[in-house]
Scaffold this motif. Sequence first.
Motif, PDB file in Angstrom:
ATOM      1  N   LYS A  67      52.837  38.746 -75.851  1.00 49.62           N
ATOM      2  CA  LYS A  67      53.657  39.486 -76.816  1.00 49.62           C
ATOM      3  C   LYS A  67      53.151  40.911 -76.978  1.00 49.62           C
ATOM      4  O   LYS A  67      53.935  41.857 -77.020  1.00 49.62           O
ATOM      5  N   VAL A  71      55.353  44.188 -76.064  1.00 50.12           N
ATOM      6  CA  VAL A  71      55.646  45.233 -77.052  1.00 50.12           C
ATOM      7  C   VAL A  71      55.193  46.600 -76.545  1.00 50.12           C
ATOM      8  O   VAL A  71      55.924  47.591 -76.667  1.00 50.12           O
ATOM      9  N   LYS A 174      64.816  45.542 -77.207  1.00 50.22           N
ATOM     10  CA  LYS A 174      64.289  45.654 -78.575  1.00 50.22           C
ATOM     11  C   LYS A 174      64.798  44.516 -79.451  1.00 50.22           C
ATOM     12  O   LYS A 174      64.039  43.922 -80.220  1.00 50.22           O
ATOM     13  N   GLY A 177      63.108  41.213 -78.424  1.00 48.77           N
ATOM     14  CA  GLY A 177      61.737  41.185 -78.923  1.00 48.77           C
ATOM     15  C   GLY A 177      61.685  40.891 -80.411  1.00 48.77           C
ATOM     16  O   GLY A 177      60.876  40.074 -80.868  1.00 48.77           O
ATOM     17  N   LYS A 178      62.557  41.524 -81.159  1.00 46.71           N
ATOM     18  CA  LYS A 178      62.582  41.304 -82.620  1.00 46.71           C
ATOM     19  C   LYS A 178      62.921  39.855 -82.939  1.00 46.71           C
ATOM     20  O   LYS A 178      62.301  39.239 -83.806  1.00 46.71           O
ATOM     21  N   ALA A 182      58.417  39.789 -81.739  1.00 50.43           N
ATOM     22  CA  ALA A 182      57.639  40.832 -81.054  1.00 50.43           C
ATOM     23  C   ALA A 182      58.422  42.140 -81.175  1.00 50.43           C
ATOM     24  O   ALA A 182      59.066  42.580 -80.230  1.00 50.43           O
ATOM     25  N   GLU A 183      58.375  42.726 -82.355  1.00 46.15           N
ATOM     26  CA  GLU A 183      59.165  43.929 -82.625  1.00 46.15           C
ATOM     27  C   GLU A 183      58.684  45.112 -81.791  1.00 46.15           C
ATOM     28  O   GLU A 183      57.499  45.433 -81.771  1.00 46.15           O
ATOM     29  N   VAL A 184      59.612  45.731 -81.106  1.00 46.89           N
ATOM     30  CA  VAL A 184      59.315  46.853 -80.219  1.00 46.89           C
ATOM     31  C   VAL A 184      59.583  48.156 -80.948  1.00 46.89           C
ATOM     32  O   VAL A 184      60.656  48.350 -81.505  1.00 46.89           O
TER      33      VAL A 184
END
Length: 196
Positions: A67, A71, A174, A177-178, A182-184
């Motif tokens: 993760k 990111v 993005k 990931g969110k 796993a917020e980018v």
Amino acid sequence: MTRSVLLRRPLVVLLLACAVLVSATACGDSGDSGSATGTEASTGASASAPASAASPSASTEKQRLAKTRFVANAGLAAGATYQWIVKPYRAGTFKKGADGRTFALVKAGLAGGFAYNRLKAAAENAKGDPLLSKAVAPLTAGIESLQGMATKLRNGEAGEGDIGAFESVIDSIKSAGKDAGAEVKEKVPSTSQLTG
């Protein structure tokens, strides 16, 4: 003088060998699992218990690292895309006759290649986490569609649809990931990162 040189050389070699040995030991696994496993293997059945006990922790660590790497790579791709492709395009810098067009196109070409490379790395990193892998897997075709975009950008042949494709892939990464925890966040790479 000759005798002191002859004595110094073996001493220097010995000190260097010790330094290498100490640094190799210091860089080893902090859990000393290698030496413990070798000892336990000689005792028989107890060797399988520590290996299975360490597995969940190792798996969790691999997922966390996957993760983190995802990111970082996706953030660099997003930063490069928005800073050197989307913003200049929207500002009209890629149009013929615009001030700084040639420099902007070269930088956009570098950013396009860099972003594609980082997106591929992010997709590979995502495979280390089951939830993230599931979220990113459908996006690999979109990432692959960006492969020749760097050349189009550099040659000034990229249009609204090409820029939109870059934005769409970045936004999808993005969002994936969110959704997977796993917020980018965009991180603009340096010029040296783009070129090297």
